[in-house]
Design a protein around this motif. Sequence first.
Motif, PDB file in Angstrom:
ATOM      1  N   PRO A 103      -6.457  -4.817 -13.982  1.00 17.68           N
ATOM      2  CA  PRO A 103      -6.142  -3.516 -14.582  1.00 17.68           C
ATOM      3  C   PRO A 103      -5.416  -3.697 -15.911  1.00 17.68           C
ATOM      4  N   GLY A 104      -5.619  -2.716 -16.784  1.00 20.33           N
ATOM      5  CA  GLY A 104      -4.822  -2.660 -18.013  1.00 20.33           C
ATOM      6  C   GLY A 104      -3.536  -1.920 -17.693  1.00 20.33           C
ATOM      7  N   TYR A 105      -3.226  -0.879 -18.436  1.00 19.35           N
ATOM      8  CA  TYR A 105      -1.996  -0.111 -18.188  1.00 19.35           C
ATOM      9  C   TYR A 105      -2.341   1.119 -17.347  1.00 19.35           C
ATOM     10  N   ILE A 106      -1.793   1.156 -16.144  1.00 17.62           N
ATOM     11  CA  ILE A 106      -2.101   2.208 -15.176  1.00 17.62           C
ATOM     12  C   ILE A 106      -0.805   2.981 -14.887  1.00 17.62           C
ATOM     13  N   GLN A 107      -0.939   4.307 -14.748  1.00 21.71           N
ATOM     14  CA  GLN A 107       0.262   5.137 -14.486  1.00 21.71           C
ATOM     15  C   GLN A 107       0.778   4.893 -13.068  1.00 21.71           C
ATOM     16  N   THR A 108       1.857   4.124 -12.963  1.00 22.90           N
ATOM     17  CA  THR A 108       2.529   3.902 -11.665  1.00 22.90           C
ATOM     18  C   THR A 108       4.020   3.683 -11.941  1.00 22.90           C
ATOM     19  N   ASP A 109       4.777   3.464 -10.865  1.00 24.47           N
ATOM     20  CA  ASP A 109       6.210   3.165 -11.036  1.00 24.47           C
ATOM     21  C   ASP A 109       6.408   1.937 -11.919  1.00 24.47           C
ATOM     22  N   ASN A 121      -5.410  -8.054  -1.829  1.00 25.24           N
ATOM     23  CA  ASN A 121      -4.100  -8.585  -2.215  1.00 25.24           C
ATOM     24  C   ASN A 121      -3.620  -7.821  -3.440  1.00 25.24           C
ATOM     25  N   ASN A 122      -2.774  -6.822  -3.184  1.00 26.14           N
ATOM     26  CA  ASN A 122      -2.361  -5.896  -4.237  1.00 26.14           C
ATOM     27  C   ASN A 122      -0.868  -5.965  -4.570  1.00 26.14           C
ATOM     28  N   ALA A 123      -0.017  -6.289  -3.585  1.00 25.11           N
ATOM     29  CA  ALA A 123       1.435  -6.217  -3.821  1.00 25.11           C
ATOM     30  C   ALA A 123       1.813  -7.036  -5.049  1.00 25.11           C
ATOM     31  N   ALA A 147       6.466  -5.625   5.908  1.00 17.33           N
ATOM     32  CA  ALA A 147       6.467  -7.093   5.764  1.00 17.33           C
ATOM     33  C   ALA A 147       6.764  -7.431   4.314  1.00 17.33           C
ATOM     34  N   ASP A 148       7.840  -8.124   4.106  1.00 14.39           N
ATOM     35  CA  ASP A 148       8.179  -8.547   2.745  1.00 14.39           C
ATOM     36  C   ASP A 148       7.273  -9.720   2.370  1.00 14.39           C
ATOM     37  N   SER A 149       6.606  -9.602   1.235  1.00 15.58           N
ATOM     38  CA  SER A 149       5.672 -10.652   0.809  1.00 15.58           C
ATOM     39  C   SER A 149       6.375 -11.976   0.492  1.00 15.58           C
ATOM     40  N   HIS A 150       7.695 -11.950   0.385  1.00 17.24           N
ATOM     41  CA  HIS A 150       8.458 -13.199   0.224  1.00 17.24           C
ATOM     42  C   HIS A 150       8.479 -14.016   1.513  1.00 17.24           C
ATOM     43  N   ALA A 177       1.360 -15.928 -12.847  1.00 18.65           N
ATOM     44  CA  ALA A 177       0.965 -15.531 -11.487  1.00 18.65           C
ATOM     45  C   ALA A 177      -0.413 -14.870 -11.501  1.00 18.65           C
ATOM     46  N   LYS A 178      -0.632 -13.965 -12.468  1.00 14.22           N
ATOM     47  CA  LYS A 178      -1.896 -13.215 -12.486  1.00 14.22           C
ATOM     48  C   LYS A 178      -3.063 -14.096 -12.931  1.00 14.22           C
ATOM     49  N   ALA A 179      -2.818 -15.048 -13.839  1.00  9.22           N
ATOM     50  CA  ALA A 179      -3.854 -16.013 -14.216  1.00  9.22           C
ATOM     51  C   ALA A 179      -4.150 -16.916 -13.011  1.00  9.22           C
ATOM     52  N   GLY A 184       0.794  -1.241   0.000  1.00  7.83           N
ATOM     53  CA  GLY A 184       0.000   0.000   0.000  1.00  7.83           C
ATOM     54  C   GLY A 184       0.820   1.281   0.000  1.00  7.83           C
ATOM     55  N   SER A 185       2.112   1.172  -0.167  1.00  4.52           N
ATOM     56  CA  SER A 185       2.958   2.371  -0.030  1.00  4.52           C
ATOM     57  C   SER A 185       3.033   3.210  -1.296  1.00  4.52           C
ATOM     58  N   ARG A 186       2.734   2.598  -2.440  1.00  3.05           N
ATOM     59  CA  ARG A 186       2.871   3.325  -3.715  1.00  3.05           C
ATOM     60  C   ARG A 186       1.774   2.880  -4.679  1.00  3.05           C
ATOM     61  N   GLY A 187       1.640   3.642  -5.759  1.00  2.00           N
ATOM     62  CA  GLY A 187       0.844   3.225  -6.908  1.00  2.00           C
ATOM     63  C   GLY A 187      -0.614   2.901  -6.589  1.00  2.00           C
ATOM     64  N   ILE A 188      -1.090   1.814  -7.170  1.00  2.00           N
ATOM     65  CA  ILE A 188      -2.497   1.427  -7.026  1.00  2.00           C
ATOM     66  C   ILE A 188      -2.826   1.159  -5.558  1.00  2.00           C
ATOM     67  N   GLY A 189      -1.912   0.479  -4.859  1.00  2.00           N
ATOM     68  CA  GLY A 189      -2.149   0.146  -3.449  1.00  2.00           C
ATOM     69  C   GLY A 189      -2.346   1.390  -2.604  1.00  2.00           C
ATOM     70  N   TYR A 213       4.283  -2.936   3.278  1.00  2.00           N
ATOM     71  CA  TYR A 213       5.261  -2.464   2.304  1.00  2.00           C
ATOM     72  C   TYR A 213       6.556  -3.228   2.548  1.00  2.00           C
ATOM     73  N   ARG A 214       7.485  -3.082   1.604  1.00  2.00           N
ATOM     74  CA  ARG A 214       8.736  -3.837   1.685  1.00  2.00           C
ATOM     75  C   ARG A 214       9.884  -2.950   2.109  1.00  2.00           C
ATOM     76  N   SER A 215      10.030  -1.823   1.416  1.00  2.00           N
ATOM     77  CA  SER A 215      11.174  -0.954   1.698  1.00  2.00           C
ATOM     78  C   SER A 215      10.664   0.402   2.150  1.00  2.00           C
ATOM     79  N   THR A 216      11.377   1.023   3.061  1.00  2.00           N
ATOM     80  CA  THR A 216      10.934   2.317   3.552  1.00  2.00           C
ATOM     81  C   THR A 216      10.953   3.298   2.397  1.00  2.00           C
ATOM     82  N   ASN A 231       6.178 -15.356 -16.494  1.00  2.00           N
ATOM     83  CA  ASN A 231       6.108 -15.482 -15.032  1.00  2.00           C
ATOM     84  C   ASN A 231       4.941 -14.660 -14.476  1.00  2.00           C
ATOM     85  N   TYR A 232       4.861 -13.404 -14.928  1.00  2.00           N
ATOM     86  CA  TYR A 232       3.814 -12.484 -14.437  1.00  2.00           C
ATOM     87  C   TYR A 232       2.422 -12.967 -14.895  1.00  2.00           C
ATOM     88  N   ALA A 233       2.319 -13.379 -16.153  1.00  2.00           N
ATOM     89  CA  ALA A 233       1.029 -13.845 -16.679  1.00  2.00           C
ATOM     90  C   ALA A 233       0.567 -15.094 -15.927  1.00  2.00           C
TER      91      ALA A 233
HETATM   92  N1  NAP Z   1       0.514  -0.477 -13.009  1.00  2.00           N
HETATM   93  C1  NAP Z   1      -0.112  -1.226 -13.868  1.00  2.00           C
HETATM   94  O1  NAP Z   1      -0.234  -0.886 -15.054  1.00  2.00           O
HETATM   95  C2  NAP Z   1      -0.727  -2.532 -13.440  1.00  2.00           C
HETATM   96  C3  NAP Z   1      -1.485  -3.234 -14.384  1.00  2.00           C
HETATM   97  C4  NAP Z   1      -2.075  -4.425 -14.024  1.00  2.00           C
HETATM   98  C5  NAP Z   1      -1.910  -4.917 -12.740  1.00  2.00           C
HETATM   99  N2  NAP Z   1      -1.158  -4.234 -11.853  1.00  2.00           N
HETATM  100  C6  NAP Z   1      -1.009  -4.806 -10.521  1.00  2.00           C
HETATM  101  O2  NAP Z   1      -1.411  -3.872  -9.547  1.00  2.00           O
HETATM  102  C7  NAP Z   1      -0.670  -4.080  -8.343  1.00  2.00           C
HETATM  103  C8  NAP Z   1      -0.019  -2.764  -7.936  1.00  2.00           C
HETATM  104  O3  NAP Z   1       0.831  -2.346  -9.003  1.00  2.00           O
HETATM  105  P1  NAP Z   1       1.490  -0.892  -9.065  1.00  2.00           P
HETATM  106  O4  NAP Z   1       1.618  -0.543 -10.482  1.00  2.00           O
HETATM  107  O5  NAP Z   1       0.781   0.000  -8.125  1.00  2.00           O
HETATM  108  O6  NAP Z   1       2.959  -1.248  -8.523  1.00  2.00           O
HETATM  109  P2  NAP Z   1       4.059  -0.310  -7.850  1.00  2.00           P
HETATM  110  O7  NAP Z   1       3.753   1.129  -8.070  1.00  2.00           O
HETATM  111  O8  NAP Z   1       5.351  -0.866  -8.315  1.00  2.00           O
HETATM  112  O9  NAP Z   1       3.850  -0.620  -6.274  1.00  2.00           O
HETATM  113  C9  NAP Z   1       4.053  -1.928  -5.833  1.00  2.00           C
HETATM  114  C10 NAP Z   1       3.641  -2.042  -4.384  1.00  2.00           C
HETATM  115  O10 NAP Z   1       3.865  -3.393  -3.978  1.00  2.00           O
HETATM  116  C11 NAP Z   1       4.779  -3.389  -2.878  1.00  2.00           C
HETATM  117  N3  NAP Z   1       5.683  -4.528  -2.953  1.00  2.00           N
HETATM  118  C12 NAP Z   1       6.475  -4.893  -3.983  1.00  2.00           C
HETATM  119  N4  NAP Z   1       7.197  -5.962  -3.639  1.00  2.00           N
HETATM  120  C13 NAP Z   1       6.878  -6.249  -2.347  1.00  2.00           C
HETATM  121  C14 NAP Z   1       7.308  -7.223  -1.423  1.00  2.00           C
HETATM  122  N5  NAP Z   1       8.244  -8.112  -1.735  1.00  2.00           N
HETATM  123  N6  NAP Z   1       6.744  -7.227  -0.207  1.00  2.00           N
HETATM  124  C15 NAP Z   1       5.805  -6.317   0.146  1.00  2.00           C
HETATM  125  N7  NAP Z   1       5.367  -5.361  -0.686  1.00  2.00           N
HETATM  126  C16 NAP Z   1       5.900  -5.330  -1.918  1.00  2.00           C
HETATM  127  C17 NAP Z   1       5.557  -2.085  -2.996  1.00  2.00           C
HETATM  128  O11 NAP Z   1       6.106  -1.744  -1.728  1.00  2.00           O
HETATM  129  P3  NAP Z   1       7.469  -0.830  -1.596  1.00  2.00           P
HETATM  130  O12 NAP Z   1       7.045   0.613  -1.782  1.00  2.00           O
HETATM  131  O13 NAP Z   1       7.963  -1.096  -0.217  1.00  2.00           O
HETATM  132  O14 NAP Z   1       8.406  -1.293  -2.664  1.00  2.00           O
HETATM  133  C18 NAP Z   1       4.460  -1.146  -3.474  1.00  2.00           C
HETATM  134  O15 NAP Z   1       3.662  -0.731  -2.395  1.00  2.00           O
HETATM  135  C19 NAP Z   1       0.339  -5.189  -8.655  1.00  2.00           C
HETATM  136  O16 NAP Z   1      -0.166  -6.419  -8.215  1.00  2.00           O
HETATM  137  C20 NAP Z   1       0.420  -5.156 -10.156  1.00  2.00           C
HETATM  138  O17 NAP Z   1       0.825  -6.395 -10.688  1.00  2.00           O
HETATM  139  C21 NAP Z   1      -0.555  -3.052 -12.159  1.00  2.00           C
END
Ligand code: NAP
Length: 252
Positions: free
Chosen positions: A192-198, A96-98, A70-73, A165-167, A28-33, A50-53, A161-163
């Motif tokens: 989601p399709g293509y969303i503006q995030t890191d 479940n977003n990470a 908490a590292d999701s690993h 996991a997501k499937a 939940g620290s960045r992006g969609i979360g 979140y994983r890293s500060t 790998n990603y496909a």
């Molecule tokens: N962006 C897109 O276009 C898109 C499209 C389809 C699906 N999605 C899915 O939407 C979700 C969020 O994506 P996003 O684009 O928002 O990604 P993001 O901006 O890269 O953010 C990823 C988030 O997941 C956390 N995370 C990553 N690895 C982790 C770990 N090992 N343990 C705990 N937390 C971890 C990060 O925490 P830290 O800040 O600590 O690194 C961050 O909060 C993902 O599941 C992604 O696959 C995204």
Amino acid sequence: MEGFPTGRCCWNGNSCNQMRKIALVTGGSRGIGKAIVDVLSEEFDVYYTYRSTSSEIAKFESKYIHPLKADSHDYEAIQRVVAEILQHGTISILINNAGITKDKTCRNMTKEEWDDVISINLNAAFYYTQACLRPMIDGGWGRIVNISSIIGLSGGFGQSNYAAAKAGLIGFSKSLALELATKNITVNAIAPGYIQTDMTKQIPEGIMTSLLEKIPMHRFGTVTEVASLVRYLVSKDSSYITGQVFNVSGGL
Ligand SMILES: NC(=O)c1ccc[n+]([C@@H]2O[C@H](COP(=O)([O-])OP(=O)(O)OC[C@H]3O[C@@H](n4cnc5c(N)ncnc54)[C@H](OP(=O)(O)O)[C@@H]3O)[C@@H](O)[C@H]2O)c1
């Protein structure tokens, strides 16, 4: 009619008339979360992992938002944070977003790149869900939303790998929805399709241009456009919707 049991009062003990249920958002620290945390904190007491500060953490300014590292690993870390939250009350909402990507063609992909992506995107969703489930069932109400991807539906070049996991997350959601259908707990997936995030900042410019042509709306989505659907799927208004996958993809 579906019950909507009361939660508890504010976590920090401040006097407050509003009863808030507890939500947990992974990553939940960045992006969609982060957008999901923001939206849900208007109504719920939200814990996020979140994983890293990251500097973004400091930007949350609500007494209803609680970061937990908490590292999701790390299976043990997941058990630990869930146990910690459960001391405050039942987790009624789990998102479940990470997620991560480590793109490479299958031919060139290392075992580590495969394992990492399956571990964060799929295995951790199972670990979090299982840890939250029994109290959620006992609580008599719940919402689980798994953030998948359109890549899980269509496949993606260099993303086996990603496909996978997501499937897998979609199959997981649909199976879990069947198991919980009579428990007042719904389980849905968002693709989601293509969303503006890191995550999408990594896409090279040439590929970005061709993607924009392919998307019927000719633009990337915003994190708020995904979070708005989450808000609906965790609300009592969505009580007859379970086992579904919702694309938020500009028409893709
Ligand atoms: N962006 C897109 O276009 C898109 C499209 C389809 C699906 N999605 C899915 O939407 C979700 C969020 O994506 P996003 O684009 O928002 O990604 P993001 O901006 O890269 O953010 C990823 C988030 O997941 C956390 N995370 C990553 N690895 C982790 C770990 N090992 N343990 C705990 N937390 C971890 C990060 O925490 P830290 O800040 O600590 O690194 C961050 O909060 C993902 O599941 C992604 O696959 C995204």
